[in-house]
Design a protein around this motif. Structure first.
Motif, PDB file in Angstrom:
ATOM      1  N   ARG A   1      11.847  12.674  -5.739  1.00 21.34           N
ATOM      2  CA  ARG A   1      11.442  12.261  -7.086  1.00 21.34           C
ATOM      3  C   ARG A   1      11.063  10.790  -7.034  1.00 21.34           C
ATOM      4  O   ARG A   1      11.664  10.017  -6.285  1.00 21.34           O
ATOM      5  N   VAL A   2      10.108  10.403  -7.841  1.00 28.07           N
ATOM      6  CA  VAL A   2       9.672   9.008  -7.851  1.00 28.07           C
ATOM      7  C   VAL A   2       9.849   8.491  -9.265  1.00 28.07           C
ATOM      8  O   VAL A   2       9.516   9.180 -10.236  1.00 28.07           O
ATOM      9  N   LYS A   3      10.391   7.302  -9.378  1.00 20.67           N
ATOM     10  CA  LYS A   3      10.695   6.715 -10.683  1.00 20.67           C
ATOM     11  C   LYS A   3       9.431   6.594 -11.546  1.00 20.67           C
ATOM     12  O   LYS A   3       8.352   6.316 -11.014  1.00 20.67           O
ATOM     13  N   ASP A   4       9.563   6.794 -12.848  1.00 17.85           N
ATOM     14  CA  ASP A   4       8.416   6.649 -13.759  1.00 17.85           C
ATOM     15  C   ASP A   4       7.768   5.296 -13.566  1.00 17.85           C
ATOM     16  O   ASP A   4       8.455   4.284 -13.435  1.00 17.85           O
ATOM     17  N   GLY A   5       6.448   5.283 -13.583  1.00 18.94           N
ATOM     18  CA  GLY A   5       5.731   4.001 -13.447  1.00 18.94           C
ATOM     19  C   GLY A   5       5.519   3.619 -11.993  1.00 18.94           C
ATOM     20  O   GLY A   5       4.911   2.593 -11.713  1.00 18.94           O
ATOM     21  N   CYS A   6       6.033   4.417 -11.057  1.00 19.71           N
ATOM     22  CA  CYS A   6       5.803   4.176  -9.629  1.00 19.71           C
ATOM     23  C   CYS A   6       5.112   5.402  -9.050  1.00 19.71           C
ATOM     24  O   CYS A   6       5.201   6.487  -9.610  1.00 19.71           O
ATOM     25  N   TRP A   7       4.426   5.237  -7.949  1.00 20.73           N
ATOM     26  CA  TRP A   7       3.903   6.403  -7.247  1.00 20.73           C
ATOM     27  C   TRP A   7       3.936   6.117  -5.758  1.00 20.73           C
ATOM     28  O   TRP A   7       4.069   4.975  -5.337  1.00 20.73           O
ATOM     29  N   ILE A   8       3.872   7.207  -4.975  1.00 17.90           N
ATOM     30  CA  ILE A   8       3.970   7.021  -3.527  1.00 17.90           C
ATOM     31  C   ILE A   8       2.739   7.591  -2.826  1.00 17.90           C
ATOM     32  O   ILE A   8       2.111   8.531  -3.307  1.00 17.90           O
ATOM     33  N   PHE A   9       2.407   6.965  -1.699  1.00 16.42           N
ATOM     34  CA  PHE A   9       1.345   7.451  -0.827  1.00 16.42           C
ATOM     35  C   PHE A   9       1.966   7.727   0.535  1.00 16.42           C
ATOM     36  O   PHE A   9       2.639   6.858   1.106  1.00 16.42           O
ATOM     37  N   TRP A  10       1.728   8.935   1.040  1.00 15.32           N
ATOM     38  CA  TRP A  10       2.328   9.359   2.307  1.00 15.32           C
ATOM     39  C   TRP A  10       1.519   8.860   3.498  1.00 15.32           C
ATOM     40  O   TRP A  10       0.298   8.857   3.472  1.00 15.32           O
ATOM     41  N   GLY A  11       2.227   8.472   4.556  1.00 14.12           N
ATOM     42  CA  GLY A  11       1.592   8.234   5.843  1.00 14.12           C
ATOM     43  C   GLY A  11       1.382   9.565   6.558  1.00 14.12           C
ATOM     44  O   GLY A  11       1.453  10.635   5.934  1.00 14.12           O
ATOM     45  N   ASN A  12       1.150   9.537   7.872  1.00 10.11           N
ATOM     46  CA  ASN A  12       0.872  10.764   8.629  1.00 10.11           C
ATOM     47  C   ASN A  12       1.997  11.770   8.434  1.00 10.11           C
ATOM     48  O   ASN A  12       3.152  11.475   8.750  1.00 10.11           O
TER      49      ASN A  12
END
Ligand code: AMP
Ligand code: GLY
Length: 420
Positions: free
Chosen positions: A352-363
């Motif tokens: 889960r990612v906190k509201d207002g944040c987002w994630i980008f995955w590496g390989n």
């Protein structure tokens, strides 16, 4: 429009995310893609450097635009192949890509066109290299000519470490990236800035700038990495920095490319050192930075896919580049052994990612909601705010929550990204 993103790191996840959010985008593919791009469209199991297969699939899938993420694709001539197949490509051909893939080509280009950069000598042997140290002093940057995935540059502050590097490279017969060609360059003093400009073959237009954190540890200690975090817009530079870069760097680069009839299409990443005399070029890259892309792309407003397509087809309208005044901060979470090695992570539950944040995955790859990651730079967490301070606070709230959730994975991160 149907768009292919070539590559599979966090930069390509950010590209796919921003392209998918563009009104003009009908479908987005990635090759080979990762756990993030898989949530937006099909991942093709084709290597980023396999131009032949990519061209075939682009034609079969009626792709309108291919966006080249990594330098390896550019150096492998993927741009040339796709163009030959009639696909619009954002990213230079192999020849113009030498601005990144050959440090000696880039240095000679800068010398021919009076673009400020450090004084340097080209050497081909240990003897020649030691003579160059006599000319340039003992504090130098030693740079292998070719692409060496971040292992080709050593900053030596005294003669003993310069000799140790040169002895190791020439003594073992393994200059990183291959060949015998090495650039010995005087050290520049100042602050580093990653500056990005779009080129449609005739214009070279500023896009945005960011600051990257290359060293593994807080306070810029530890070994060099691909980048442990970034923020945009940069602070601590002259207010008119964009105008200065435009006049002193971009304009002579544009003129030089035109004079040499070397059309350049895509993004030109100018790695600059802001010295007392102004900007000096450390290196050019022929692609977006990683992690810089992760903090630049969220700030670019409007139809991003259309902007890339216009650039790829020689019809870039500088007025179409609109940047948000908000700031973005990105923090990389890496496996504890990075950069010495990269332990793969298997079967990670999508966090889960906190509201207002987002994630980008590496390989990485995704199957049934579980993620296998290659290790190294596992993901980048980003957040925006009205200013860098607020974006930074939000990003680190997100990092702390995420690190707690992924506690079993032994991830590390820098705690001082975007700190003053
Ligand atoms: P590069 O791979 O060319 O970006 O080099 C890696 C890092 O080495 C840069 O980000 C700089 O921190 C450093 N570096 C390279 N060349 C120089 C130079 N001439 N003076 C000072 N630092 C340099
Ligand atoms: N962050 C540095 C690079 O992408 O080369």
């Amino acid at each position: 429009m149907r768009v292919l993103v070539v590559g599979g790191g966090a930069r390509e996840d950010a590209l796919s995310w921003r392209i998918a959010a563009s009104p003009s985008c009908e479908a987005v593919f990635a090759a080979p893609g990762n756990a993030g791009t898989a949530t937006r469209g099909e991942n093709w199991s084709v290597a980023a450097t396999d131009g032949k297969e990519l061209a075939k699939k682009c034609v079969d899938e009626r792709v309108d635009l291919a966006v080249l993420g990594p330098e390896t694709a550019i150096a492998a001539g993927v741009g040339d192949r796709l163009r030959k197949a009639g696909i619009a490509v954002f990213g230079p051909n192999r020849s113009a890509g030498r601005l990144e893939s050959s440090k000696i080509f880039a240095k000679r280009f800068m010398q021919r066109h009076d673009i400020r950069s450090a004084r340097a000598s080209v050497v081909h042997s240990l003897d020649g290299a030691l003579r160059a140290l006599d000319r340039h002093g003992d504090a130098v940057a030693i740079k292998a000519d070719g692409l060496a995935s971040g292992k080709g540059v050593v900053v030596a502050r005294d003669r003993a470490s310069a000799q140790a590097t040169l002895g190791a490279w020439y003594g073992s017969g393994h200059v990183p990236g291959g060949g015998n060609d090495v650039l010995i360059e005087e050290l520049l003093e100042g602050r580093e800035l990653s500056f990005f400009a779009l080129s449609d073959g005739s214009q070279l237009v500023p896009l945005a700038a960011a600051c990257d954190y290359k060293r593994a540890g807080d306070g810029d200690t530890g070994p060099n990495t691909g980048g442990m975090g970034a923020y945009s817009p940069p602070r601590g530079f002259p207010e008119n920095f964009e105008q200065v870069v435009r006049e002193q760097i971009l304009e002579p680069v544009r003129r030089g490319l035109a004079e040499e009839e070397e059309p350049y299409i895509g993004v030109l990443y100018c790695g600059l050192m802001w010295t007392r005399e102004g900007p000096s070029v450390i290196e050019f890259n022929a692609r977006f930075g990683d992690p810089e892309a992760q903090v630049l792309l969220p700030r670019i407003e409007g139809d991003f896919a259309r902007l890339l397509h216009a650039t790829a087809t020689g019809r870039l309208d500088p007025r179409a580049i609109v940047l948000s005044g908000d700031a973005c901060v990105g923090v990389v979470l890496a496996t504890g052994d990075y950069p010495a090695s990269a332990t793969p992570l298997r079967g990670v539950a999508a966090p889960r990612v906190k509201d207002g944040c987002w994630i980008f995955w590496g390989n990485s790859t995704r199957r049934d909601g579980w993620i296998d990651a290659a290790g190294g730079r596992v993901l980048t967490l980003c957040a925006m705010g009205n200013d860098v301070e607020r974006a930074r606070a939000r990003a680190y709230d997100g990092v702390h929550a995420l690190a707690a959730e992924l506690g079993a994975c032994d991830l590390t991160y820098r705690t001082d990204i975007a700190a003053r």
